[in-house]
Design a protein around this motif. Structure first.
Motif, PDB file in Angstrom:
ATOM      1  N   CYS A 256      10.731  -9.921  20.439  1.00  0.00           N
ATOM      2  CA  CYS A 256      11.446  -8.589  20.299  1.00  0.00           C
ATOM      3  C   CYS A 256      12.739  -8.742  20.796  1.00  0.00           C
ATOM      4  O   CYS A 256      13.039  -9.478  21.606  1.00  0.00           O
TER       5      CYS A 256
ATOM      6  N   CYS B  11       9.037  -3.700  21.969  1.00  0.00           N
ATOM      7  CA  CYS B  11       9.442  -2.190  21.675  1.00  0.00           C
ATOM      8  C   CYS B  11       8.805  -1.819  20.415  1.00  0.00           C
ATOM      9  O   CYS B  11       8.655  -0.533  20.259  1.00  0.00           O
TER      10      CYS B  11
ATOM     11  N   CYS C 186      12.100  -2.737  16.765  1.00  0.00           N
ATOM     12  CA  CYS C 186      13.325  -3.564  16.086  1.00  0.00           C
ATOM     13  C   CYS C 186      12.922  -4.503  14.963  1.00  0.00           C
ATOM     14  O   CYS C 186      11.750  -4.472  14.834  1.00  0.00           O
TER      15      CYS C 186
ATOM     16  N   CYS D 152      10.097  -6.959  15.635  1.00  0.00           N
ATOM     17  CA  CYS D 152       8.920  -6.450  15.792  1.00  0.00           C
ATOM     18  C   CYS D 152       8.356  -5.909  14.542  1.00  0.00           C
ATOM     19  O   CYS D 152       7.017  -6.135  14.181  1.00  0.00           O
TER      20      CYS D 152
HETATM   21 ZN   LIG Z   1      11.202  -5.189  19.291  1.00  0.00          ZN
END
Ligand SMILES: [Zn+2]
Length: 350
Positions: A69, A80, A83, A86
């Motif tokens: 991440c 999160c 992003c 991710c």
């Molecule tokens: Zn992330």
């Protein structure tokens, strides 16, 4: 490596996870991985063991998100979920995520996927991809799905990688049963045992699979299916309930008709259509066999004052449990279904 450094088995489930808190449940494992990461020890091979549908792959992918991440601390097991890193892990397109799965039409993970095809041995495949330097950061995550389906040749090809993995590579092997893992793999991995969810977490897991039910119903369905959350979800659909009734009619008869029973079960599998992949058919067959296990358990309780009936019911129960364990391996479901039905019919004393 499986000694005192091994993580504890999963115990009581904690609060339900949110979108970035990872898969539902597995709080003990998450805490253990968080500590390992904080100490800089989240590398090497981890064998995640738990029934189908319990979230092993989801847990491994969530850990990968936490490691890659771009918006959270590297040393904390958080992510999160939004992003680019991710999103790429979720889509399985991140360049530093290496994966291998058993193709649906194969009984084992082909050796070519692990060490490359014959004309390009050791220059392609899972083993080599793990050893390539990370493209983005300083880490890689490797996930070997279907560790149950490693044959000896495949397992042997992994030994050196598992024994001396490159630094900062976390390898997750996902299996349904510890006994199914070859000793050479078990001894080189830290074993993380995952338990099926219960209560509100069980209901939440069913909800994520599109099934609305209360906590008790979800917990019982998962228990009946031996922790197999995919089979439990199938059992709770309206079609699942109907299927259950039709199978139960055969199983509770004093004389089981093996041809009719096998025909009905085969019809259920065939009803999925020719294009259904092997994994879907296996899920469905496990679901049917779980109904049988459940039925014979009930029959044992109901026959407590009819001891002469117990040996036959006990035999049928054991035979159905055995059949579930055969589903995963057996390429020929027709033979499996016919032998199981014939044995159930024979198991009842004259
Ligand atoms: Zn992330």
């Amino acid at each position: 490596m499986t000694g005192s450094a091994s993580p504890p088995a999963e115990t009581a489930a904690g609060a339900s996870a949110d979108a970035t808190g990872g898969p539902i449940g597995h709080e003990t494992a998450k805490r253990w991985f968080a500590q390992a990461l904080a100490k800089g020890r989240l590398s090497g091979a981890f064998l995640l063991i738990g029934p189908p549908g319990i979230g092993k792959a989801a847990l491994a992918k969530w850990i990968a998100k936490c490691l890659f991440c771009e918006r959270t601390e590297t040393a904390s097991l958080t992510c999160c979920g939004q992003c680019p890193a991710c999103v790429q892990i979720e889509a399985e397109t991140h360049p530093d995520l290496v994966q291998v799965r058993k193709p649906a039409d194969r009984a084992f993970i082909p050796i070519d996927l692990l060490i490359g095809p014959p004309d390009n041995r050791m220059r392609e495949g899972f083993n080599r991809d793990i050893r390539l330097r990370p493209f983005r950061g300083s880490r890689k995550v490797a996930i070997l799905h279907d560790a149950d389906d490693l044959n000896e040749e495949g397992a042997n090809s992994l030994l050196k990688t598992l024994e001396e993995p490159p630094p900062d590579v976390a390898i997750f092997l996902l299996g349904t049963n510890e006994q199914r893992q070859l000793p050479t793999i078990r001894s080189r991995s830290r074993i993380v045992r995952l338990r099926p969810p219960v209560g509100d977490q069980a209901a939440e897991l069913m909800r994520r699979r599109g099934i609305e039910c209360d906590a008790a119903t979800a917990t019982r369905a998962i228990e009946l299916c031996g922790g197999d959350c995919a089979a439990a979800a199938g059992m709770l659909t309206p079609e699942g309930a109907e299927l259950r009734q039709s199978i139960l009619r055969y199983l509770t008869a004093r004389q089981i008709d093996p041809v009719a029973l096998a025909g009905t079960v085969a019809g259920v599998i065939d009803g999925l259509g020719k294009s259904a992949v092997g994994a879907v058919k296996r899920d469905r067959l496990r679901e049917v066999l779980s109904i049988a296990v459940d039925s014979f358990r009930d029959q044992m309780i109901a026959s407590a004052n009819r001891p002469e009936r117990l040996p036959a019911i006990h035999y049928r129960l054991d035979r159905s449990i055995e059949a579930i364990s055969q589903v995963h391996r057996n390429a020929n479901q027709t033979t499996l279904i016919e032998c199981w039905a014939a044995d159930l019919a024979r198991g009842f004393p004259a």
